[in-house]
Design an enzyme around this catalytic site. Structure first.
Site, mmCIF file in Angstrom:
data_model
loop_
_atom_site.group_PDB
_atom_site.id
_atom_site.type_symbol
_atom_site.label_atom_id
_atom_site.label_comp_id
_atom_site.label_asym_id
_atom_site.label_seq_id
_atom_site.Cartn_x
_atom_site.Cartn_y
_atom_site.Cartn_z
ATOM 1 N N TYR A 1 0.841 -1.208 0.000
ATOM 2 C CA TYR A 1 0.000 0.000 0.000
ATOM 3 C C TYR A 1 0.876 1.257 0.000
ATOM 4 O O TYR A 1 0.548 2.256 -0.632
ATOM 5 C CB TYR A 1 -0.964 0.021 1.202
ATOM 6 N N ARG B 1 1.740 6.837 -6.777
ATOM 7 C CA ARG B 1 0.720 7.863 -7.043
ATOM 8 C C ARG B 1 1.279 9.248 -6.791
ATOM 9 O O ARG B 1 1.110 10.164 -7.612
ATOM 10 C CB ARG B 1 -0.511 7.600 -6.169
ATOM 11 N N TYR C 1 -1.699 13.067 6.542
ATOM 12 C CA TYR C 1 -1.339 11.998 7.471
ATOM 13 C C TYR C 1 0.156 12.109 7.800
ATOM 14 O O TYR C 1 0.956 12.368 6.901
ATOM 15 C CB TYR C 1 -1.555 10.613 6.842
ATOM 16 N N ARG D 1 -11.992 13.255 1.173
ATOM 17 C CA ARG D 1 -12.909 12.344 1.875
ATOM 18 C C ARG D 1 -14.218 12.163 1.114
ATOM 19 O O ARG D 1 -14.876 11.130 1.214
ATOM 20 C CB ARG D 1 -13.200 12.877 3.280
ATOM 21 N N GLU E 1 -14.603 -1.076 5.627
ATOM 22 C CA GLU E 1 -14.542 0.234 4.967
ATOM 23 C C GLU E 1 -15.824 0.378 4.150
ATOM 24 O O GLU E 1 -16.307 -0.599 3.580
ATOM 25 C CB GLU E 1 -13.308 0.306 4.070
#
Ligand code: 3EB
Length: 320
Positions: free
Chosen positions: A138, A145, A197, A210, A311
């Site tokens: 991840y 990205r 983060y 979000r 999720e």
């Protein structure tokens, strides 16, 4: 720009479109061999999702008018006057390099057609907790990205709602919906923005909003990112799927509240479960929370942090 745009989870019995009307559509299939299928007026993606109990539901995004299909390397495109659907699929090994290619290829393809603004992005790949060069995959994905967005001069805060989930099927799928104007990014007051983060989760922070709000002919749509049991930047309720589900719902409620009081209830939600056996406990939490339940799809998928068991993503929209 107000888009004549719908989003739904369709059952085999649902009518797709009124007779005589043409739509350009994006369809997402579960329980199908992984791949992308492009035909006139429809881009169909099977990103390797597996349902918890076969439900026959298809995720369906449609805009009234004609669509023009095209192909550019690994990118499949369906172009409408006001919206562009684009999907990239290749191997997910090595993941960082392929993610970088996917974002670079997709952004070049959408920009060259005048659709500079993704309003929703999905990312699926295998072995999300596996190792790549000493990093969890991840994290490799986040780095790939971030590198591509940096090369493309895309600010992290301009990114739309997104999903990133580990599947059991090999292959990297990145697909998106792009528009000529940006949607409105919505951040969650209960959570640190993902692009802020701290580094403990990944050397390069995840880049997504979000939620994204867009204006439709039947009122606003709120496109919800994959939302987990995180407050601030920390995972909550490790090991307790019901408590995690309640935290997710509190996050979703907070997002809807800041998105505007004209936002309708959720039309559909997709629940990703790490452990299929958690379905009854999570379903009980959802049943208490929604007196009029939205349509639900249950998918077996791995959330990006090992301790996260559930999720939820979905769409707020008027359903009639
Ligand atoms: C989270 O809130 C959970 O890396 O694109 C959710 C949605 C998550 C999208 C992404 C990650 C992503 O951090 C994980």
């Amino acid at each position: 720009m107000i888009l004549d745009f719908t989003s739904a989870l369709l059952s085999p019995d649902d009518a797709r479109a009124p007779a005589g009307e043409t739509h350009a559509c994006l369809r997402v299939l579960a329980d199908h061999p992984p791949g992308i299928h492009l035909e006139k007026d429809c881009l169909t993606i099977a990103p390797g999702l597996q349902t918890v109990a076969a439900d026959g539901l298809t995720e369906h995004w449609a805009i009234r008018g004609e669509g023009k299909p095209s192909r550019e390397g690994a990118v499949h495109l369906l172009e409408h006057e006001h919206l562009l659907f684009a999907a990239w699929h290749r191997t997910d090994d090595p993941l960082e390099a392929n993610t970088r290619d996917a974002y670079r290829d997709l952004f070049r393809a959408i920009r060259s057609r005048g659709f500079d603004y993704p309003i929703r992005i999905w990312n699926y790949f295998s072995r999300i907790h596996g190792d790549e060069c000493g990093l969890e995959r991840y994290q490799s994905f986040c780095i790939g990205r971030a590198k591509a967005l940096d090369e493309l001069d895309v600010p992290e805060e301009s990114m739309p709602a997104a999903t990133a989930i580990g599947t059991g099927a090999p292959g990297l799928f990145v697909y998106l919906i792009a528009a000529r104007e940006p949607g409105r990014a919505v951040e969650n007051p209960r959570q640190v923005s993902a692009y802020r983060y701290p580094q403990q989760y990944s050397p390069e922070s995840p880049a997504f909003a979000r939620a994204t709000r867009i204006e439709g002919t039947r009122g606003p749509l709120l496109l919800l990112s994959g939302t987990a049991s995180i407050t601030g930047h920390e995972s909550r309720h490790a090991g307790d799927c019901a408590a995690q589900a309640r935290e997710v719902l509190a996050n979703l409620d907070a997002l809807a509240a800041v998105a505007g009081d004209d936002v309708p209830p959720p039309a559909w939600l997709r629940v990703y479960l790490r452990r299929p056996e958690d379905q009854p406990a999570v379903a009980a939490v959802l049943a208490v929370h929604y007196p009029e339940p939205p349509r639900l799809q249950w998918i077996q998928g791995d959330v990006c942090r090992r301790e996260l068991l559930v999720e939820i993503e979905g769409v707020h929209a008027r359903t009639s």
